[in-house]
Scaffold this motif. Structure first.
Motif, PDB file in Angstrom:
ATOM      1  N   GLU A 226      46.397  48.937  56.126  1.00 22.78           N
ATOM      2  CA  GLU A 226      46.367  48.353  54.797  1.00 22.78           C
ATOM      3  C   GLU A 226      47.751  47.857  54.412  1.00 22.78           C
ATOM      4  OE1 GLU A 226      44.902  51.465  52.322  1.00 22.78           O
ATOM      5  OE2 GLU A 226      42.788  50.984  52.698  1.00 22.78           O
ATOM      6  N   ASP A 227      47.796  46.750  53.686  1.00 22.39           N
ATOM      7  CA  ASP A 227      49.042  46.206  53.151  1.00 22.39           C
ATOM      8  C   ASP A 227      49.027  46.421  51.643  1.00 22.39           C
ATOM      9  OD1 ASP A 227      51.296  44.888  52.443  1.00 22.39           O
ATOM     10  OD2 ASP A 227      50.699  42.921  53.204  1.00 22.39           O
ATOM     11  N   CYS A 228      49.618  47.535  51.212  1.00 22.66           N
ATOM     12  CA  CYS A 228      49.569  47.891  49.789  1.00 22.66           C
ATOM     13  C   CYS A 228      50.658  47.204  48.974  1.00 22.66           C
ATOM     14  CB  CYS A 228      49.648  49.404  49.627  1.00 22.66           C
ATOM     15  SG  CYS A 228      48.150  50.250  50.200  1.00 22.66           S
ATOM     16  N   SER A 229      51.419  46.296  49.617  1.00 24.45           N
ATOM     17  CA  SER A 229      52.308  45.440  48.836  1.00 24.45           C
ATOM     18  C   SER A 229      51.518  44.320  48.179  1.00 24.45           C
ATOM     19  CB  SER A 229      53.401  44.853  49.729  1.00 24.45           C
ATOM     20  OG  SER A 229      52.842  43.966  50.696  1.00 24.45           O
ATOM     21  N   MET A 230      50.259  44.178  48.585  1.00 20.93           N
ATOM     22  CA  MET A 230      49.352  43.188  48.015  1.00 20.93           C
ATOM     23  C   MET A 230      48.087  43.915  47.555  1.00 20.93           C
ATOM     24  SD  MET A 230      49.776  40.373  51.086  1.00 20.93           S
ATOM     25  CE  MET A 230      48.836  39.091  50.264  1.00 20.93           C
ATOM     26  N   ARG A 231      47.765  43.807  46.272  1.00 23.96           N
ATOM     27  CA  ARG A 231      46.592  44.476  45.706  1.00 23.96           C
ATOM     28  C   ARG A 231      45.704  43.449  45.010  1.00 23.96           C
ATOM     29  NH1 ARG A 231      47.308  50.113  45.774  1.00 23.96           N
ATOM     30  NH2 ARG A 231      49.460  50.739  46.256  1.00 23.96           N
ATOM     31  N   LEU A 232      44.415  43.756  44.949  1.00 33.55           N
ATOM     32  CA  LEU A 232      43.460  42.790  44.397  1.00 33.55           C
ATOM     33  C   LEU A 232      43.828  42.356  42.987  1.00 33.55           C
ATOM     34  CD1 LEU A 232      39.952  44.120  45.552  1.00 33.55           C
ATOM     35  CD2 LEU A 232      41.320  42.270  46.513  1.00 33.55           C
ATOM     36  N   GLY A 233      44.217  43.324  42.139  1.00 29.84           N
ATOM     37  CA  GLY A 233      44.520  43.007  40.752  1.00 29.84           C
ATOM     38  C   GLY A 233      45.706  42.091  40.574  1.00 29.84           C
ATOM     39  N   ASP A 234      46.549  41.963  41.607  1.00 31.81           N
ATOM     40  CA  ASP A 234      47.714  41.074  41.513  1.00 31.81           C
ATOM     41  C   ASP A 234      47.329  39.611  41.728  1.00 31.81           C
ATOM     42  OD1 ASP A 234      49.216  43.373  41.189  1.00 31.81           O
ATOM     43  OD2 ASP A 234      49.730  43.522  43.319  1.00 31.81           O
ATOM     44  N   TYR A 235      46.114  39.360  42.249  1.00 33.27           N
ATOM     45  CA  TYR A 235      45.752  37.997  42.624  1.00 33.27           C
ATOM     46  C   TYR A 235      44.553  37.453  41.853  1.00 33.27           C
ATOM     47  CZ  TYR A 235      48.977  38.368  46.541  1.00 33.27           C
ATOM     48  OH  TYR A 235      50.115  38.509  47.302  1.00 33.27           O
ATOM     49  N   ILE A 236      43.749  38.340  41.290  1.00 32.71           N
ATOM     50  CA  ILE A 236      42.552  37.864  40.618  1.00 32.71           C
ATOM     51  C   ILE A 236      42.115  38.865  39.557  1.00 32.71           C
ATOM     52  CG2 ILE A 236      40.986  38.918  42.295  1.00 32.71           C
ATOM     53  CD1 ILE A 236      39.167  36.459  41.966  1.00 32.71           C
ATOM     54  N   SER A 237      41.541  38.356  38.482  1.00 33.22           N
ATOM     55  CA  SER A 237      41.013  39.216  37.423  1.00 33.22           C
ATOM     56  C   SER A 237      39.769  39.947  37.926  1.00 33.22           C
ATOM     57  CB  SER A 237      40.664  38.366  36.197  1.00 33.22           C
ATOM     58  OG  SER A 237      39.855  39.093  35.299  1.00 33.22           O
ATOM     59  N   MET A 238      39.682  41.231  37.628  1.00 39.63           N
ATOM     60  CA  MET A 238      38.526  42.003  38.066  1.00 39.63           C
ATOM     61  C   MET A 238      37.254  41.541  37.357  1.00 39.63           C
ATOM     62  SD  MET A 238      39.465  44.041  40.461  1.00 39.63           S
ATOM     63  CE  MET A 238      40.502  42.659  40.951  1.00 39.63           C
ATOM     64  N   ASP A 239      37.370  41.059  36.129  1.00 41.17           N
ATOM     65  CA  ASP A 239      36.198  40.537  35.422  1.00 41.17           C
ATOM     66  C   ASP A 239      35.633  39.322  36.140  1.00 41.17           C
ATOM     67  OD1 ASP A 239      36.431  42.513  33.510  1.00 41.17           O
ATOM     68  OD2 ASP A 239      37.636  41.255  32.142  1.00 41.17           O
ATOM     69  N   VAL A 240      36.536  38.429  36.546  1.00 39.29           N
ATOM     70  CA  VAL A 240      36.105  37.251  37.289  1.00 39.29           C
ATOM     71  C   VAL A 240      35.502  37.653  38.636  1.00 39.29           C
ATOM     72  CG1 VAL A 240      36.894  35.135  38.437  1.00 39.29           C
ATOM     73  CG2 VAL A 240      37.777  35.749  36.165  1.00 39.29           C
ATOM     74  N   LEU A 241      36.158  38.572  39.324  1.00 38.94           N
ATOM     75  CA  LEU A 241      35.697  39.000  40.647  1.00 38.94           C
ATOM     76  C   LEU A 241      34.316  39.636  40.573  1.00 38.94           C
ATOM     77  CD1 LEU A 241      36.503  39.167  43.604  1.00 38.94           C
ATOM     78  CD2 LEU A 241      37.543  41.391  43.137  1.00 38.94           C
ATOM     79  N   ASN A 242      34.110  40.512  39.602  1.00 37.45           N
ATOM     80  CA  ASN A 242      32.818  41.181  39.484  1.00 37.45           C
ATOM     81  C   ASN A 242      31.728  40.213  39.027  1.00 37.45           C
ATOM     82  OD1 ASN A 242      33.700  43.803  40.259  1.00 37.45           O
ATOM     83  ND2 ASN A 242      34.617  44.077  38.243  1.00 37.45           N
ATOM     84  N   ALA A 243      32.109  39.201  38.237  1.00 35.54           N
ATOM     85  CA  ALA A 243      31.130  38.185  37.826  1.00 35.54           C
ATOM     86  C   ALA A 243      30.676  37.361  39.030  1.00 35.54           C
ATOM     87  CB  ALA A 243      31.729  37.295  36.750  1.00 35.54           C
ATOM     88  N   VAL A 244      31.627  36.999  39.896  1.00 36.04           N
ATOM     89  CA  VAL A 244      31.286  36.259  41.118  1.00 36.04           C
ATOM     90  C   VAL A 244      30.384  37.104  42.004  1.00 36.04           C
ATOM     91  CG1 VAL A 244      32.214  35.253  43.234  1.00 36.04           C
ATOM     92  CG2 VAL A 244      33.376  34.859  41.053  1.00 36.04           C
ATOM     93  N   GLN A 245      30.685  38.374  42.086  1.00 35.22           N
ATOM     94  CA  GLN A 245      29.892  39.280  42.912  1.00 35.22           C
ATOM     95  C   GLN A 245      28.435  39.323  42.436  1.00 35.22           C
ATOM     96  OE1 GLN A 245      30.654  43.404  42.220  1.00 35.22           O
ATOM     97  NE2 GLN A 245      30.244  43.996  44.342  1.00 35.22           N
ATOM     98  N   ARG A 246      28.234  39.363  41.113  1.00 34.44           N
ATOM     99  CA  ARG A 246      26.878  39.470  40.576  1.00 34.44           C
ATOM    100  C   ARG A 246      26.060  38.202  40.803  1.00 34.44           C
ATOM    101  NH1 ARG A 246      29.776  41.981  36.322  1.00 34.44           N
ATOM    102  NH2 ARG A 246      29.729  40.028  35.130  1.00 34.44           N
ATOM    103  N   THR A 247      26.730  37.069  40.843  1.00 32.53           N
ATOM    104  CA  THR A 247      26.014  35.784  40.980  1.00 32.53           C
ATOM    105  C   THR A 247      26.003  35.256  42.409  1.00 32.53           C
ATOM    106  OG1 THR A 247      28.060  34.590  40.409  1.00 32.53           O
ATOM    107  CG2 THR A 247      26.566  35.167  38.605  1.00 32.53           C
ATOM    108  N   ALA A 248      26.523  36.020  43.349  1.00 34.56           N
ATOM    109  CA  ALA A 248      26.605  35.560  44.739  1.00 34.56           C
ATOM    110  C   ALA A 248      25.208  35.468  45.357  1.00 34.56           C
ATOM    111  CB  ALA A 248      27.469  36.518  45.548  1.00 34.56           C
ATOM    112  N   PRO A 249      25.003  34.551  46.288  1.00 32.57           N
ATOM    113  CA  PRO A 249      23.712  34.462  46.982  1.00 32.57           C
ATOM    114  C   PRO A 249      23.385  35.763  47.698  1.00 32.57           C
ATOM    115  CG  PRO A 249      25.055  32.522  47.433  1.00 32.57           C
ATOM    116  CD  PRO A 249      25.936  33.493  46.719  1.00 32.57           C
ATOM    117  N   ARG A 250      22.135  36.066  47.765  1.00 31.85           N
ATOM    118  CA  ARG A 250      21.701  37.317  48.384  1.00 31.85           C
ATOM    119  C   ARG A 250      22.084  37.364  49.864  1.00 31.85           C
ATOM    120  NH1 ARG A 250      15.460  39.662  48.364  1.00 31.85           N
ATOM    121  NH2 ARG A 250      15.937  41.689  49.345  1.00 31.85           N
ATOM    122  N   GLY A 251      22.623  38.494  50.276  1.00 27.64           N
ATOM    123  CA  GLY A 251      22.980  38.704  51.676  1.00 27.64           C
ATOM    124  C   GLY A 251      24.377  38.254  52.045  1.00 27.64           C
TER     125      GLY A 251
END
Length: 370
Positions: A226-251
């Motif tokens: 793991e490269d912990c000098s780079m974290r998800l929250g530093d690059y993208i909003s979790m609200d946006v990320l979780n919204a994309v996850q919910r609307t993603a095509p199945r599978g």
């Protein structure tokens, strides 16, 4: 007549006393047969539980072993501190893959020689180098073999992967745009069906490569640091990320839980890959995340997408296989190297250290740098 009646009666009496029987014959003893004793209440359940517990102990991992050549049959404990996830079988061959975006033969030679120098069985280690298309694959091969004649290497153009993937497919088109970033995974589809180790070309190996191949991945497709000098929250909003996850095509999205903003990026400098465990639509998943979470730098988008595609679905490698300092089993290549710009021009950067010189002498350097 009266005498004849008395003979059977006398014989019966003698038989009862054991007289008149052949020597060694068993005497019949008539005794009252008592009923079988009753078991204590709950004993049957206790016995069943004991059988299940003893049977379950057979599935625990081994803690000691006895060498067959040891006449004293001494039990020796496994060294679990260094190899906590070692497989029980011995490693026969180690396949190492590496991809380079700007051809530099010194870098590949140092990677090869450092790996072989640290290996416990260098004759069983093979190297497969993917180089940019456009040149002659045989020239790099013969140059490396001239300075490392005992090495087992192949040099292949990245075009071979493109041909295998078929450029008419989305997977093929995606690889054309990011061949170096996707090579660690796409190799399993195009070139290899057996377990392999992917190592970044600009690396110096000081640990035993066999240690990586022995790691039990279980059901995971990859093992990675793991490269912990780079974290998800530093690059993208979790609200946006979780919204994309919910609307993603199945599978397409394999992870269904909420993402953690403090989750570390995957480090793709070293990967252990088990091709049979790779999901069929993995490349489709990476391509989806690349389009959904675009960053300013397209290559950063791909690395973020790969982290999301493998989110909580990989085995974390031991920390000694994370490039950090001189005490780890993998170091950054610190010698001079070629750097290619976006417009195709090439220039050379000076080295930052001298460790690379332990694996490549001046004469070999002059052969590979021309």
């Amino acid at each position: 007549m009266d005498g004849l009646q008395r003979r059977p009666a006398a014989a019966a009496a003698a038989s009862a006393r054991g007289e008149g029987q052949p020597p060694g014959a068993q005497r019949v003893i008539h005794c009252d047969v008592e009923p079988a004793p009753r078991a204590w209440p709950g004993m049957q359940m206790l016995a069943l539980a004991a059988v299940l517990v003893l049977g379950g102990l057979q599935f625990l991992p081994a803690t000691h072993f006895r060498h067959p050549a040891d006449r004293s049959r001494t039990w020796v404990p496994f060294d679990s501190s260094r190899h906590p996830q070692d497989l029980s079988h011995e490693v026969e061959t180690v396949d190492v893959y590496s991809s380079i975006s700007c051809l530099d033969l010194r870098t590949l030679a140092v990677l090869t020689n450092s790996t072989l120098s640290s290996s416990s069985d260098p004759h069983h280690v093979s190297f497969n180098f993917l180089i940019p298309e456009g040149g002659n694959d045989q020239v790099p091969y013969y140059k490396i073999k001239s300075v490392l004649p005992d090495s087992n290497i192949t040099v292949t153009s990245q075009k071979k992967i493109k041909d295998k993937l078929n450029l008419a497919t989305p997977e093929g088109n995606f690889f054309v745009s990011f061949p170096n970033e996707l090579s660690p995974i796409v190799i399993a589809r195009a070139l290899s069906r057996t377990r392999y180790v992917y190592i970044s070309a600009d690396s110096i190996i000081k640990g035993k490569i066999e240690d990586l191949v022995r790691i039990d991945l279980g059901s995971y497709a990859v093992g990675a640091s793991e490269d912990c000098s780079m974290r998800l929250g530093d690059y993208i909003s979790m609200d946006v990320l979780n919204a994309v996850q919910r609307t993603a095509p199945r599978g397409v999205v394999h992870h269904t839980e909420t993402f953690d903003k403090d989750a570390c990026f995957l480090d793709f400098d070293v990967l252990v890959v088990e091709p049979r465990n790779i999901k069929r639509n993995l490349i489709d998943s990476i391509a989806f995340w690349t389009m959904a979470v675009k960053l300013a730098n397209p290559r950063d988008s791909v690395m973020l997408a790969m982290t999301l595609a493998f989110y909580n679905d990989y085995l974390k490698l031991p920390t000694n296989w994370k490039r950090a300092d001189a005490n780890t089993d993998i170091l950054y290549y610190d010698g001079p190297k070629n750097v290619c710009t976006e417009d195709g021009l090439q220039h050379q950067e000076k080295g930052s250290g001298e460790i690379w010189q332990q694996y490549l002498g001046p004469k070999s350097d002059s052969v590979l740098s021309t």
